[in-house]
Design an enzyme around this catalytic site. Structure first.
Site, PDB file in Angstrom:
ATOM      1  N   ASP A   1      12.447  58.761  29.246  1.00  8.73           N
ATOM      2  CA  ASP A   1      13.782  58.942  28.690  1.00  8.73           C
ATOM      3  C   ASP A   1      14.842  58.293  29.571  1.00  8.73           C
ATOM      4  O   ASP A   1      14.720  58.290  30.807  1.00  8.73           O
ATOM      5  CB  ASP A   1      14.110  60.430  28.544  1.00  8.73           C
ATOM      6  CG  ASP A   1      13.396  61.077  27.369  1.00  8.73           C
ATOM      7  OD1 ASP A   1      12.810  60.343  26.550  1.00  8.73           O
ATOM      8  OD2 ASP A   1      13.410  62.316  27.272  1.00  8.73           O
ATOM      9  N   TYR A  60       6.219  65.487  37.581  1.00 12.10           N
ATOM     10  CA  TYR A  60       7.671  65.336  37.561  1.00 12.10           C
ATOM     11  C   TYR A  60       8.335  66.267  38.566  1.00 12.10           C
ATOM     12  O   TYR A  60       7.845  67.374  38.824  1.00 12.10           O
ATOM     13  CB  TYR A  60       8.237  65.700  36.179  1.00 12.10           C
ATOM     14  CG  TYR A  60       7.743  64.862  35.031  1.00 12.10           C
ATOM     15  CD1 TYR A  60       8.406  63.682  34.664  1.00 12.10           C
ATOM     16  CD2 TYR A  60       6.627  65.252  34.293  1.00 12.10           C
ATOM     17  CE1 TYR A  60       7.962  62.920  33.599  1.00 12.10           C
ATOM     18  CE2 TYR A  60       6.181  64.491  33.231  1.00 12.10           C
ATOM     19  CZ  TYR A  60       6.843  63.323  32.890  1.00 12.10           C
ATOM     20  OH  TYR A  60       6.399  62.573  31.830  1.00 12.10           O
ATOM     21  N   ASP A  87      19.169  69.091  27.507  1.00 18.54           N
ATOM     22  CA  ASP A  87      19.488  68.378  28.744  1.00 18.54           C
ATOM     23  C   ASP A  87      20.993  68.163  28.833  1.00 18.54           C
ATOM     24  O   ASP A  87      21.769  68.728  28.045  1.00 18.54           O
ATOM     25  CB  ASP A  87      18.712  67.058  28.827  1.00 18.54           C
ATOM     26  CG  ASP A  87      18.975  66.139  27.624  1.00 18.54           C
ATOM     27  OD1 ASP A  87      20.074  66.216  27.031  1.00 18.54           O
ATOM     28  OD2 ASP A  87      18.085  65.341  27.283  1.00 18.54           O
ATOM     29  N   ARG A 102      11.904  68.999  28.995  1.00 17.02           N
ATOM     30  CA  ARG A 102      13.134  69.638  28.498  1.00 17.02           C
ATOM     31  C   ARG A 102      12.820  70.977  27.843  1.00 17.02           C
ATOM     32  O   ARG A 102      13.499  71.983  28.063  1.00 17.02           O
ATOM     33  CB  ARG A 102      13.834  68.739  27.480  1.00 17.02           C
ATOM     34  CG  ARG A 102      14.690  67.659  28.067  1.00 17.02           C
ATOM     35  CD  ARG A 102      15.296  66.831  26.973  1.00 17.02           C
ATOM     36  NE  ARG A 102      14.290  66.105  26.211  1.00 17.02           N
ATOM     37  CZ  ARG A 102      14.467  65.663  24.965  1.00 17.02           C
ATOM     38  NH1 ARG A 102      15.589  65.926  24.323  1.00 17.02           N
ATOM     39  NH2 ARG A 102      13.529  64.971  24.359  1.00 17.02           N
TER      40      ARG A 102
END
Length: 326
Positions: A54, A82, A96, A188
């Site tokens: 993203d 991550y 987000d 997310r």
């Protein structure tokens, strides 16, 4: 006429490049935009990435050039890792920072122990409902197109695997966690679910991918680093060989005769245990031939390099003769 000449010069300038670039994508850049910039820097004939990251996210984006594009799926299917920073007490329409705020809980202060207990609930096989603001397709259109039009679409839950969540650092309403997960995991959504479990809500404040399978961010380069390098040779030295994408698979080495037959697609009998995925090499250093599987004592090809691609890899693996070295 000038346009024709310019197009011809562009075609002549392109070259065959084979390898994997570990790119540290900047936040705010699209994956395709980063790919196209890298492709121009390398003047590569063929390039592709191993799954989008993203624009909000930064970090590891493996880019494939030439022969490596044939094995991009291996990195796409690999587990990911991550560093995710969660903002507690604020929920948004997108999960987000890019969305509109829909709920605020003032004065949130999360304790590490409470966060660790909440995170533990999501380790293992879990079901996630894909967010509306995602590229997942519904009737040929990405979900985010429906979301921007104000249309909600029913989404079936998808099973993903969270291998581990480790609380890294933080205080109050902002904490960073280290997440190891299967492909297709929406971090997310995980952030929102952790916030819901704590009763205050949360959104994903920042995201940085640190690993894709065995490929790690610590050896990755930013586009600015590549642009600062002088010449093709310096940039080519930054590339991993195409087989880096399948380095975790068992390896099989063939004789020159069997290597030629393998490249032609012929099955080979060999004394090797059955394996669903193998990487195959010829006798010369760097002679990666492709991938296959072993079933019933037979080696069966799946993805093959061309003889020209194999020759290019072998040439790159050879030491530079002293008379040609700097």
């Amino acid at each position: 006429m000038d346009t024709t000449r310019a197009a011809a010069r562009t075609r002549i300038a392109r070259r065959a490049v084979h390898g994997v670039l570990l790119l540290d994508k900047d936040a705010g850049a699209s994956s395709n935009g980063a790919l196209q910039r890298a492709k121009r820097l390398y003047r590569a004939e063929k390039a592709g990435h191993t799954g989008t990251l993203d624009p909000l996210a930064s970090g590891l984006l493996p880019l494939c050039f030439g022969a490596a594009t044939k094995f991009a799926q291996a990195s796409l299917d690999a587990d990911k890792r991550y560093l995710a920073t969660l903002g507690f007490g604020v929920t948004t329409t997108t999960g987000d920072l890019e969305g509109e705020v829909v709920r605020t809980v003032p004065g949130v202060a999360i304790e590490r122990a409470a966060l660790e207990r909440a995170c533990a609930q999501f380790v293992g096989e879990i079901e996630q409902v894909p967010p509306m603001h995602s590229a997942l397709k519904h009737e040929g259109k990405p979900l985010y197109a429906y979301a921007r039009a104000g249309v909600a679409v029913d989404r079936a839950p998808r099973r993903v695997r969270i291998a581990a969540i480790r609380v890294v650092e933080g205080s109050g309403d902002r904490w960073t966690i280290d997440v190891s997960c299967s492909k297709g995991t929406y971090v997310r959504t995980l952030a929102e679910d952790i916030g819901a479990a704590l009763g205050c809500g949360a959104h994903l404040a920042s995201l940085r991918r640190t690993a894709s399978g065995a490929l790690e961010l610590r050896t990755a380069l930013r586009l600015a680093d590549l642009e600062a390098l002088d010449g093709d040779a310096a940039r080519d030295a930054c590339l991993l060989p195409p087989d880096a994408l399948v380095a975790a698979w068992p390896a099989i080495s063939l004789s020159a005769l069997d290597a030629g037959r393998f490249l032609s697609g012929m099955r080979r009998r060999l004394a090797f245990d059955d394996a669903p995925k193998v990487r195959v090499y010829g006798p010369e250093p760097g002679a990666f031939l492709g991938t296959g599987n072993v079933a019933g004592g037979e080696l069966i090809a799946s993805r093959l390099l061309s003889p020209a691609e194999v020759a290019a890899l072998v040439a790159r693996a050879r030491p530079v003769p002293e008379s040609l070295s700097a």
